[in-house]
Design a protein around this motif. Structure first.
Motif, PDB file in Angstrom:
ATOM      1  N   ARG A 150      50.601  -6.495  10.832  1.00 32.79           N
ATOM      2  CA  ARG A 150      51.723  -7.381  10.519  1.00 32.79           C
ATOM      3  C   ARG A 150      52.708  -6.808   9.415  1.00 32.79           C
ATOM      4  O   ARG A 150      53.895  -6.976   9.536  1.00 32.79           O
ATOM      5  CB  ARG A 150      51.183  -8.760   9.897  1.00 32.79           C
ATOM      6  CG  ARG A 150      52.353  -9.823   9.715  1.00 32.79           C
ATOM      7  CD  ARG A 150      51.580 -11.311   9.280  1.00 32.79           C
ATOM      8  NE  ARG A 150      51.056 -11.700  10.335  1.00 32.79           N
ATOM      9  CZ  ARG A 150      49.715 -12.021  10.374  1.00 32.79           C
ATOM     10  NH1 ARG A 150      48.845 -11.551   9.342  1.00 32.79           N
ATOM     11  NH2 ARG A 150      49.382 -12.867  11.340  1.00 32.79           N
ATOM     12  N   ASN A 151      52.045  -6.346   8.385  1.00 29.34           N
ATOM     13  CA  ASN A 151      52.941  -5.335   7.330  1.00 29.34           C
ATOM     14  C   ASN A 151      53.586  -4.314   8.022  1.00 29.34           C
ATOM     15  O   ASN A 151      54.925  -4.157   7.701  1.00 29.34           O
ATOM     16  CB  ASN A 151      52.263  -4.947   6.151  1.00 29.34           C
ATOM     17  CG  ASN A 151      51.491  -6.449   5.417  1.00 29.34           C
ATOM     18  OD1 ASN A 151      52.314  -7.308   5.309  1.00 29.34           O
ATOM     19  ND2 ASN A 151      50.559  -6.170   4.873  1.00 29.34           N
TER      20      ASN A 151
ATOM     21  N   ASP B  24      46.588  -8.205   9.151  1.00 30.04           N
ATOM     22  CA  ASP B  24      47.372  -7.958   8.024  1.00 30.04           C
ATOM     23  C   ASP B  24      47.978  -6.675   7.837  1.00 30.04           C
ATOM     24  O   ASP B  24      49.310  -6.846   7.715  1.00 30.04           O
ATOM     25  CB  ASP B  24      46.869  -8.620   6.677  1.00 30.04           C
ATOM     26  CG  ASP B  24      46.421 -10.066   6.915  1.00 30.04           C
ATOM     27  OD1 ASP B  24      47.080 -11.050   7.588  1.00 30.04           O
ATOM     28  OD2 ASP B  24      45.450 -10.424   6.131  1.00 30.04           O
TER      29      ASP B  24
ATOM     30  N   GLN C  97      47.097  -0.152   1.371  1.00 29.60           N
ATOM     31  CA  GLN C  97      48.461   0.883   1.557  1.00 29.60           C
ATOM     32  C   GLN C  97      47.752   2.040   2.419  1.00 29.60           C
ATOM     33  O   GLN C  97      48.451   2.545   3.216  1.00 29.60           O
ATOM     34  CB  GLN C  97      48.601   1.279   0.192  1.00 29.60           C
ATOM     35  CG  GLN C  97      49.834   2.308   0.107  1.00 29.60           C
ATOM     36  CD  GLN C  97      51.168   1.365   0.845  1.00 29.60           C
ATOM     37  OE1 GLN C  97      51.200   0.395   0.420  1.00 29.60           O
ATOM     38  NE2 GLN C  97      51.727   2.319   1.571  1.00 29.60           N
TER      39      GLN C  97
ATOM     40  N   LYS D 141      47.508   0.909   5.984  1.00 28.10           N
ATOM     41  CA  LYS D 141      48.929   0.736   6.324  1.00 28.10           C
ATOM     42  C   LYS D 141      49.662   2.110   6.891  1.00 28.10           C
ATOM     43  O   LYS D 141      50.201   2.132   7.955  1.00 28.10           O
ATOM     44  CB  LYS D 141      49.849   0.165   5.356  1.00 28.10           C
ATOM     45  CG  LYS D 141      51.235  -0.355   5.997  1.00 28.10           C
ATOM     46  CD  LYS D 141      51.921  -1.044   4.580  1.00 28.10           C
ATOM     47  CE  LYS D 141      53.337  -1.347   5.179  1.00 28.10           C
ATOM     48  NZ  LYS D 141      54.173  -2.033   3.923  1.00 28.10           N
TER      49      LYS D 141
ATOM     50  N   ALA E 163      56.399  -5.830  10.145  1.00 23.02           N
ATOM     51  CA  ALA E 163      57.586  -6.394   9.356  1.00 23.02           C
ATOM     52  C   ALA E 163      58.458  -5.639   8.602  1.00 23.02           C
ATOM     53  O   ALA E 163      59.636  -5.868   8.396  1.00 23.02           O
ATOM     54  CB  ALA E 163      56.742  -7.286   8.190  1.00 23.02           C
ATOM     55  N   ASP E 164      57.818  -4.331   8.024  1.00 20.59           N
ATOM     56  CA  ASP E 164      58.809  -3.310   7.417  1.00 20.59           C
ATOM     57  C   ASP E 164      59.876  -2.647   8.549  1.00 20.59           C
ATOM     58  O   ASP E 164      60.928  -2.319   8.105  1.00 20.59           O
ATOM     59  CB  ASP E 164      57.979  -2.045   7.271  1.00 20.59           C
ATOM     60  CG  ASP E 164      56.965  -2.537   6.026  1.00 20.59           C
ATOM     61  OD1 ASP E 164      57.184  -3.491   5.524  1.00 20.59           O
ATOM     62  OD2 ASP E 164      56.128  -1.535   5.542  1.00 20.59           O
TER      63      ASP E 164
END
Length: 839
Positions: A116-117, A113, A28, A31, A120-121
């Motif tokens: 990617r997240n 990853d 988190q 990210k 994707a959001d």
């Protein structure tokens, strides 16, 4: 399921970077940090709204965010090297085929990853963002891909290793196909902004070129030549970060672009000739405009020589500058610096380093020569004598007259030593001389590189053995200790972790992720090779990769292929010695037998080709046309529509290779034995679970040793058998033609226009070559053996479990072929350097 080696669940990995990333709080945090950085760059670097969903904007914002991290790490890495007084390795290469860098950076920084997240959001697929990046047009084939792998490995191993190359504005060319013919289009890969590079105008350097030599004496009466009236080119460096896996070490690749010494010659301008003043500026900048200018014309040959000189002049001036920041004299130069010449292209480094030390720093010749030899090392990449560079003496005299003087002096002193060791052996002097005598004298650049180096290495066991016994036998007899073998390798981070993520995930789930930095760990997959559950997962991943490639084929070649068919792949530079013709002959043989009712189709096959032909190489371009014509006939014949398909994918490049290689079932490595130095494509296919059909050439020999004879398909004559036939002039293609009906069936098809019905005579030149005893790459002696091994391949492929086991064993036994192993061997055997890790 429990890991047999560690007694722990498969999905529990070592406490490494990937473990850390799986922790929710860290994920988190990363990210949110990445998202904040991307939003900042969207606004402040690109002047776009943070809510932008344009893939190009998101690519640039992501790249800028990663570059921020990497530049910080460059500074940290440099401090570490300084503190450790690390020996620095400088890798000089005309090519660095680095491909796209976003995926590499994300994987090596451990952020794939996370990114990617974040995307994707926003409803964006990371694949679409990665597709926005152009392949860097900095190379042609295996030479440049190897150099890129070595940079990745040096950073991952925390070796103070840096690349030097040329900042080409245009790559080789973009390949388009028009009616089956290759058409070359400009590859302006820098047309769109490159977010990775950092322009270093404060570290530009001056390169003298052209001019004349005046012969003077100094006060002591010694000869003191003066290089006068030279022109000046400016070398402008562009740095690209190279991040090692784990993100702890970031080295760099420095590429030099050419510029004029001033915007234009003001004196010419003041004389009223504005256009001539600007023309001079443009001529300087042309030097780094294009990779591999066509050298069939004198102007192209001159430009190529200027490029090679420009590379070594910029690189060595920069290397010496960096060294002198921490040293008062050159006594420690070989202890602090190692310079690796990647093939003969940078071999002018021998003369340029001598010029710098003798002319600019006034070192005595003998001392300068000792430093030069102890610092430089040479990697040979070719067995073909025509590929060993030679430059006309007249051209060197025109372009770099002082360097020609130095080469002659090196040669005179070297031949004195040869004469002392072998008095009266005039033929030996002729063979070993740096100058090839004749009506048009030439400088043998490989000889210059060998004489000026402390180490000479080949790139596979067979290749090195041939160099010792044949090409460089005289030099090996004189300096046996200088010759070493270091078999090539590839980086598993690019060619498995990035290119085949599903397979990488399966492997990590099964044996842990230590293989990412220690490829020998793949050996632990062997117990799973015949385990049904693992085989099923492997086949599922292979099918997904084939379906993905099928989509690419449909979009670019407009051909629909069956992903359940055997994907038989021959992708590499188009060249006679790589024998695309042999593969086409096999396809023709299969096709003709099926339509004549002599063979029932049992295994559906999709034959996939890709590769570029040099613009001036007529035979290679005809091969591309032949592949397309054969494909057009076979693909439109309903009698074989379920049995055979032929595909040629245009514009072969790194990003396309990343799609093809994971999807391959069979890797064709069928060069004539004794012609391929090593190969690295063969290793990439092996690592991704393709079986190999190959001759005993290059690294295929070592692949056979590693994987076992039952898991590879070897055919054809050995290198020594071909050499013996060449020595005795005993090979007669017409004898094979008359003796073997299989050969006649195929060769007659070229004569009879079977694959050129609307263009009669188009391929009859192939028939006439064989009939005129001009099969220089021994297609016919190997053809019968080749079709027999292909029959064996079809039989094996029908046994799904057996084929899958062999494929998995190929992966498990590919550990030797990591560039990490190769770079470690260079570090120990040649560079005498060690890793400089944190702490």
């Amino acid at each position: 399921m429990i890991d047999k080696f560690t007694d722990r669940p498969h999905n529990v990995l070592n406490n490494t970077l990937q473990d850390l990333l799986m922790k929710p709080d860290y994920l988190q945090s990363s990210k949110s940090s990445l998202k904040a950085s991307m939003d900042y760059h969207l606004r402040c670097s690109l002047c776009k709204e943070a809510s932008s969903k344009e893939c190009r904007d998101l690519f640039l914002a992501t790249a800028f965010s990663l570059r921020d991290q990497m530049t910080e790490k460059i500074l940290e890495t440099e401090r570490r090297y300084q503190q450790a007084k690390a020996k620095r390795v400088y890798y000089l290469s005309m090519e660095f085929l680095i491909g796209r860098l976003l995926g590499d950076a994300l994987h090596n920084l451990g952020l794939i990853d996370v990114c990617r997240n974040v995307l994707a959001d926003a409803g964006i697929d990371i694949e679409e963002v990665q597709e926005q990046e152009n392949d860097a047009g900095l190379g042609n084939g295996g030479l440049g891909r190897l150099a890129a792998c070595f940079l990745d490995s040096m950073a991952t191993l925390s070796i103070a290793g840096f690349g030097y190359g040329i900042h080409y504005e245009y790559g080789l060319f973009k390949q388009e196909i028009d009616n089956g013919y290759q058409k070359e289009k400009p590859d302006n890969w820098l047309a769109e902004f490159n977010p990775w590079e950092i322009k270093r105008t404060d570290e530009k350097c001056i390169v003298p070129i052209y001019g004349r030599i005046e012969h003077f004496q100094d006060r002591a009466g010694d000869y003191n030549p003066m290089w006068l009236d030279w022109k000046v080119i400016m070398g402008i460096p562009f740095d690209t970060p190279v991040v090692g896996y784990g993100g702890k070490t970031v080295n760099w690749l420095r590429l030099y672009g050419a510029g004029s010494s001033t915007d234009f010659d003001i004196q010419i301008f003041n004389e009223g000739d504005y256009f001539r003043a600007v023309e001079q500026k443009v001529a300087s900048e042309t030097i780094t405009k294009m990779l591999y200018p066509l050298d069939t014309l004198k102007s192209g040959k001159e430009l190529r020589l200027v490029q090679e000189y420009f590379l070594v002049a910029c690189s060595l001036r920069d290397i010496v500058r960096r060294y002198l920041k921490d040293h008062e004299n050159f006594d420690r130069f070989p202890h602090a610096v190692a310079i690796q010449m990647n093939d003969t292209h940078p071999s002018l480094a021998v003369a340029e380093l001598m010029r710098l030390l003798v002319d600019e720093y006034a070192l005595p010749w003998d001392h300068a020569w000792e430093l030069t030899q102890k610092t430089l090392a040479y990697t040979n990449h070719t067995i073909l004598s025509e590929a060993l560079e030679k430059w006309p003496v007249s051209l060197l005299e025109q372009v770099i007259p002082r360097h020609l003087q130095i080469i002659y002096e090196i040669n005179a002193r070297f031949l004195q030593k040869v004469t002392y060791l072998h008095p009266g052996n005039v033929d030996l002097l002729r063979r070993m001389s740096l100058i090839e005598e004749g009506e048009n004298k030439q400088v043998r650049m490989a000889h210059l590189a060998m004489v000026g180096s402390h180490s000479i290495n080949g790139v596979s066991a067979l290749h090195t053995d041939i160099l010792k016994k044949n090409n460089f036998a005289d030099f090996h007899a004189m300096w046996p200790d200088r010759f070493v073998n270091i078999t090539n390798g590839i980086t598993q981070r690019r060619w498995l972790l990035k290119a085949n993520p599903q397979l990488a995930q399966l492997i990590s789930k099964t044996i842990g992720d230590a293989w990412i930095t220690d490829l020998s760990q793949l050996k632990r997959l062997e117990p799973y090779a015949d385990e049904p559950a693992f085989q099923k997962e492997f086949r599922k991943i292979k099918l997904a990769n084939k379906e993905r490639l099928g989509g690419t084929i449909s979009r670019t070649a407009w051909i629909t292929v069956n992903p359940e068919s055997l994907f038989d792949v021959h992708v590499k530079r188009i060249h006679e010695y790589k024998r695309q013709l042999l593969k086409v002959m096999h396809i023709i043989y299969e096709y003709l037998r099926i339509i004549r009712g002599e063979k029932k189709h049992t295994v559906a096959r999709t034959f996939i080709f890709a590769g570029k032909a040099a613009p001036g190489y007529w035979v290679a371009k005809q091969m591309i046309k032949l592949i397309h014509n054969v494909g057009q006939v076979i693909n439109s014949d309903k009698r074989v529509q379920d049995a055979l398909k032929i595909v040629f994918l245009p514009d072969y490049r790194v990003s396309l290779a990343e799609k093809i290689i994971p999807a391959a079932d069979l890797s064709e490595q069928i060069s004539m034995a004794g012609t391929e130095a090593s190969g690295t494509g063969n290793m990439k296919f092996m690592l991704n679970g393709a079986l190999t059909a190959g001759t005993l050439d290059g690294a295929n020999v070592e692949m056979l040793e590693e994987v076992g004879a039952e898991n590879i398909f070897i055919f054809g004559l050995k290198a020594e058998e071909i050499a013996e036939m060449e020595r005795k002039s005993s090979y007669r293609p017409t004898e094979y033609y008359h003796r073997h009906p299989e050969i006649r069936l195929v060769i007659d098809a070229f004569r009879d226009n079977v694959f050129s019905p609307s263009e009669p005579g188009l391929f009859q030149w192939i028939y006439h070559r064989f009939m005129n005893e001009e099969d220089y790459y021994f297609h016919l002696p190997d053809f019968i053996s080749y079709i027999r091994v292909q029959e064996k391949i079809e039989k094996e492929y029908r046994n799904t479990a057996s084929w899958t086991k062999k494929a998995i064993l190929n992966i498990a036994r590919s550990g030797k072929f990591s560039s990490d192993r190769a770079v470690s061997e260079y570090a120990g055997l040649i560079w005498n350097t060690e890793s400089v890790k944190e702490g």
